[in-house]
Design an enzyme around this catalytic site. Structure first.
Site, PDB file in Angstrom:
ATOM      1  N   GLY A 105       0.787  -1.234   0.000  1.00  0.00           N
ATOM      2  CA  GLY A 105       0.000   0.000   0.000  1.00  0.00           C
ATOM      3  C   GLY A 105       0.816   1.280   0.000  1.00  0.00           C
TER       4      GLY A 105
ATOM      5  CD  GLU B 157       2.092   0.985   7.461  1.00  0.00           C
ATOM      6  OE1 GLU B 157       1.778   1.044   6.270  1.00  0.00           O
ATOM      7  OE2 GLU B 157       1.898  -0.012   8.150  1.00  0.00           O
ATOM      8  CG  ASP B 158      -0.675   2.206   3.045  1.00  0.00           C
ATOM      9  OD1 ASP B 158       0.004   1.712   3.961  1.00  0.00           O
ATOM     10  OD2 ASP B 158      -1.541   1.558   2.444  1.00  0.00           O
TER      11      ASP B 158
ATOM     12  CG  ASP C 152      -7.750   0.239  10.152  1.00  0.00           C
ATOM     13  OD1 ASP C 152      -8.448   0.675  11.063  1.00  0.00           O
ATOM     14  OD2 ASP C 152      -8.213  -0.432   9.212  1.00  0.00           O
TER      15      ASP C 152
ATOM     16  CE  LYS D 154     -10.309   3.690   7.842  1.00  0.00           C
ATOM     17  NZ  LYS D 154     -10.859   2.448   7.274  1.00  0.00           N
TER      18      LYS D 154
ATOM     19  CG  PHE E  76     -13.011  -0.145   2.440  1.00  0.00           C
ATOM     20  CD1 PHE E  76     -13.033  -1.316   3.174  1.00  0.00           C
ATOM     21  CD2 PHE E  76     -12.057  -0.019   1.442  1.00  0.00           C
ATOM     22  CE1 PHE E  76     -12.137  -2.351   2.900  1.00  0.00           C
ATOM     23  CE2 PHE E  76     -11.158  -1.029   1.168  1.00  0.00           C
ATOM     24  CZ  PHE E  76     -11.202  -2.203   1.903  1.00  0.00           C
ATOM     25  CB  VAL E  77      -9.774   5.287   2.293  1.00  0.00           C
ATOM     26  CG1 VAL E  77     -10.625   6.377   2.880  1.00  0.00           C
ATOM     27  CG2 VAL E  77      -8.907   4.661   3.368  1.00  0.00           C
TER      28      VAL E  77
ATOM     29  CG  ASP F  55      -5.667  -3.570  -1.652  1.00  0.00           C
ATOM     30  OD1 ASP F  55      -5.385  -3.106  -0.523  1.00  0.00           O
ATOM     31  OD2 ASP F  55      -5.886  -4.777  -1.839  1.00  0.00           O
TER      32      ASP F  55
ATOM     33  NE  ARG G 120      -2.215  -2.991  -4.016  1.00  0.00           N
ATOM     34  CZ  ARG G 120      -2.259  -3.207  -2.703  1.00  0.00           C
ATOM     35  NH1 ARG G 120      -2.194  -2.201  -1.874  1.00  0.00           N
ATOM     36  NH2 ARG G 120      -2.370  -4.426  -2.219  1.00  0.00           N
TER      37      ARG G 120
HETATM   38  C1  PRP Z   1      -2.578  -1.793   5.286  1.00  0.00           C
HETATM   39  C2  PRP Z   1      -1.515  -0.727   5.528  1.00  0.00           C
HETATM   40  C3  PRP Z   1      -0.934  -1.055   6.857  1.00  0.00           C
HETATM   41  C4  PRP Z   1      -2.039  -1.846   7.538  1.00  0.00           C
HETATM   42  C5  PRP Z   1      -2.604  -1.014   8.643  1.00  0.00           C
HETATM   43  O1  PRP Z   1      -2.013  -2.888   4.655  1.00  0.00           O
HETATM   44  O2  PRP Z   1      -0.551  -0.705   4.508  1.00  0.00           O
HETATM   45  O3  PRP Z   1       0.241  -1.773   6.758  1.00  0.00           O
HETATM   46  O4  PRP Z   1      -3.050  -2.133   6.586  1.00  0.00           O
HETATM   47  O5  PRP Z   1      -3.641  -1.701   9.310  1.00  0.00           O
HETATM   48  P1  PRP Z   1      -3.641  -1.892  10.888  1.00  0.00           P
HETATM   49  O6  PRP Z   1      -3.289  -0.581  11.499  1.00  0.00           O
HETATM   50  O7  PRP Z   1      -5.073  -2.295  11.180  1.00  0.00           O
HETATM   51  O8  PRP Z   1      -2.679  -2.959  11.227  1.00  0.00           O
HETATM   52  P2  PRP Z   1      -2.862  -4.036   3.964  1.00  0.00           P
HETATM   53  O9  PRP Z   1      -3.003  -5.181   4.891  1.00  0.00           O
HETATM   54  O10 PRP Z   1      -4.138  -3.523   3.411  1.00  0.00           O
HETATM   55  O11 PRP Z   1      -1.912  -4.521   2.780  1.00  0.00           O
HETATM   56  P3  PRP Z   1      -1.344  -3.664   1.543  1.00  0.00           P
HETATM   57  O12 PRP Z   1      -0.360  -2.681   2.096  1.00  0.00           O
HETATM   58  O13 PRP Z   1      -0.670  -4.697   0.664  1.00  0.00           O
HETATM   59  O14 PRP Z   1      -2.490  -3.012   0.879  1.00  0.00           O
END
Ligand code: PRP
Length: 481
Positions: free
Chosen positions: A344, A396-397, A400, A428, A449-450, A456, A462
């Protein structure tokens, strides 16, 4: 000699009557502008509201001012009598020489000397202005000011009512659309857009720009094209100005005779104003143009499944540049290792690092989740190089629940870096389960949901150049992220 309180009172009564009439917003404000100018014995008045982003001023009503003065160009709230934004009354004695005036040369050419700016306040916050103009330099009495402040209060109520009306209308239209199709996008609720368009295609274009969160101004500037002696004999007013792109847009239908005429005017405009960026567009052209500037993937009008755009490409870029500036300042004189978690983070990492004025190296990790609730994190790809004794910035993107970051931070700390900080584009906060320290945050996002700009949904979206919110129907039963 100023007016008596009684005479101000009777003018206010008249203004109130107009404000409560069934006239259009524009007509009401034109009438108020006229009454206000006459009451304080001034030559002109205009009533303005801020655009939704509070960056530009939009004329809603005016009296006694020439078209060329009214459409002299976009009025920037930070350049044009900027103190009004803080709720202050501003007096300009000599408009041609005051640096708080954005277009002093036009004021001089149009014979405007003094300007009095009164904020229109809603719950103590400026939402617009009343401006009074005089040809002769003059002062305004306390009675004038207090009268105009009362007029501004009436304007605040009118604005609020118009905004409510607009929201109700939008809401109605959106619910009608949803009723017809569950996957059709709806427009975001905006603040007051008091524009009366000359043509339905202009309104469609404005809606499309709103969908992509691209700021627009309607007809903010008229360009004189031909003069007869001192008099302007011909002018051209492009339909839109897009401040983020510094671009004027003239929309056109495909009628050949109109097209030829518009092309002639555009050629003339370009010859007279070579610094001005202007495009003539028909409907299919403007979709292509949006794509060119990164607003619509592959030139599609709207993205299937995306309910609304949360952050436009331009807004993300501005925020990324600011974050990079802060990081560069905090790490001055040091080397930095940027660590990203795939996948991400790719868009954010790529843009952020380009704006860092520091020597940086990059490393990436990949993770997977397991366990019945998917909340156990496992590293599937570890760092290539040692970070011991290095300054590390985790990029980080989105953060959450915070579970991923919490796990990764403890993993990285075990390697004894010189320092370890976190930069996330999105936070978030509403869904946080573990408290994790965030040093640099781009935007705090709502619990929706963004997708886009690296993020993605089932591997897709993406590549969108903006961040949007997925339509709730599409993700029913999916864990938000
Ligand atoms: C996303 C994002 C963080 C994680 C955050 O990754 O890149 O690493 O979720 O979530 P959390 O705070 O609840 O742990 P994702 O699992 O969607 O994978 P991606 O980066 O390949 O899209």
């Amino acid at each position: 000699m100023g007016r008596s309180r009684a005479s101000y009172y009777s003018i206010l009564k008249q203004i109130n009557k107009v404000a409560n009439s069934a006239l259009s917003l524009k007509k009401i404000c034109n009438s108020i502008a006229k009454s206000a100018a006459k009451a304080v014995q001034a030559n002109g008045c205009r009533i303005l509201s801020f655009n939704p982003q509070k960056e530009y001023l939009i004329t809603i009503g005016a009296y006694g001012l020439s078209d060329i003065y009214l459409k002299k160009g976009p009025l920037d709230v930070h350049k044009s009598l900027p103190d009004i934004l803080d709720g202050k009354v501003v007096f300009i004695a000599n408009a041609a020489k005051d640096e708080r005036v954005q277009y002093p040369k036009v004021a001089l050419a149009q014979g405007i000397s003094s300007i009095l700016g009164i904020p229109v306040l809603e719950k103590g916050e400026a939402i617009g202005e009343i401006r009074i103009y005089t040809r002769e330099p003059r002062q305004f009495s306390e009675a004038d000011r207090s009268f105009l402040l009362s007029v501004a209060d009436i304007c605040a109520v009118i604005f609020e009512r118009a905004e409510l009306h607009q929201l109700l209308e939008q809401d109605y239209k959106a619910s009608e659309k949803r009723r017809k199709s569950s996957r059709v996008s709806s427009l975001p609720a905006t603040t007051l857009r008091p524009t009366s368009f000359a043509h339905p295609s202009e309104e469609d274009f404005a809606k499309l720009l709103d969908f992509y969160c691209i700021e627009w101004l309607y007809e903010p500037r008229s360009f004189p094209l031909r003069w007869e002696g001192d008099k302007i004999a011909e002018m051209f007013t492009p339909d839109f100005y897009l401040p983020e792109l510094d671009l004027y847009i003239e929309l056109t239908t495909l009628k050949q005779n109109l097209l030829t005429e518009k092309n002639r005017k555009l050629r003339q405009l370009r010859a007279l104003y070579p610094e001005v960026n202007i495009r003539l567009l028909n409907k299919s052209d403007f979709l292509k143009l949006l794509a060119k500037y990164g607003y619509g993937p592959l030139g599609e009008a709207k993205v299937e499944g995306v309910d609304r755009v949360l952050y436009s490409h331009a807004k993300i870029q501005r925020r990324v540049r600011t974050l990079a500036r802060h990081i560069s300042r905090d790490y001055t004189g040091q080397r930095l290792v940027l660590v990203g978690i795939l996948k991400g983070v790719v868009c954010f990492m790529a843009d952020l690092m380009q704006h860092l004025s520091l020597p940086v190296t990059l490393d990436f990790m990949a993770i997977s989740y397991y366990g019945s609730d998917g909340q156990v994190v496992k590293i599937t790809r570890d760092l290539d190089s040692s970070i011991t004794g290095q300054h590390v910035l985790m990029v980080e993107d989105i953060v959450d629940t915070g579970m991923t970051l919490n796990y990764i931070l403890s993993h990285l700390s075990a390697h004894n870096p010189a320092s370890l900080r976190v930069c996330t584009l999105l936070d978030k906060r509403a869904r946080r389960l573990v408290n994790v320290p965030l040093d640099y945050v781009g935007f705090e996002v709502p619990d929706e949901f963004v997708v886009g700009y690296g993020l993605d949904y089932k591997g897709e979206y993406r590549n969108l150049p903006f961040i949007g919110i997925l339509h709730p129907e599409l993700i029913k039963g999916t864990k938000p992220r």
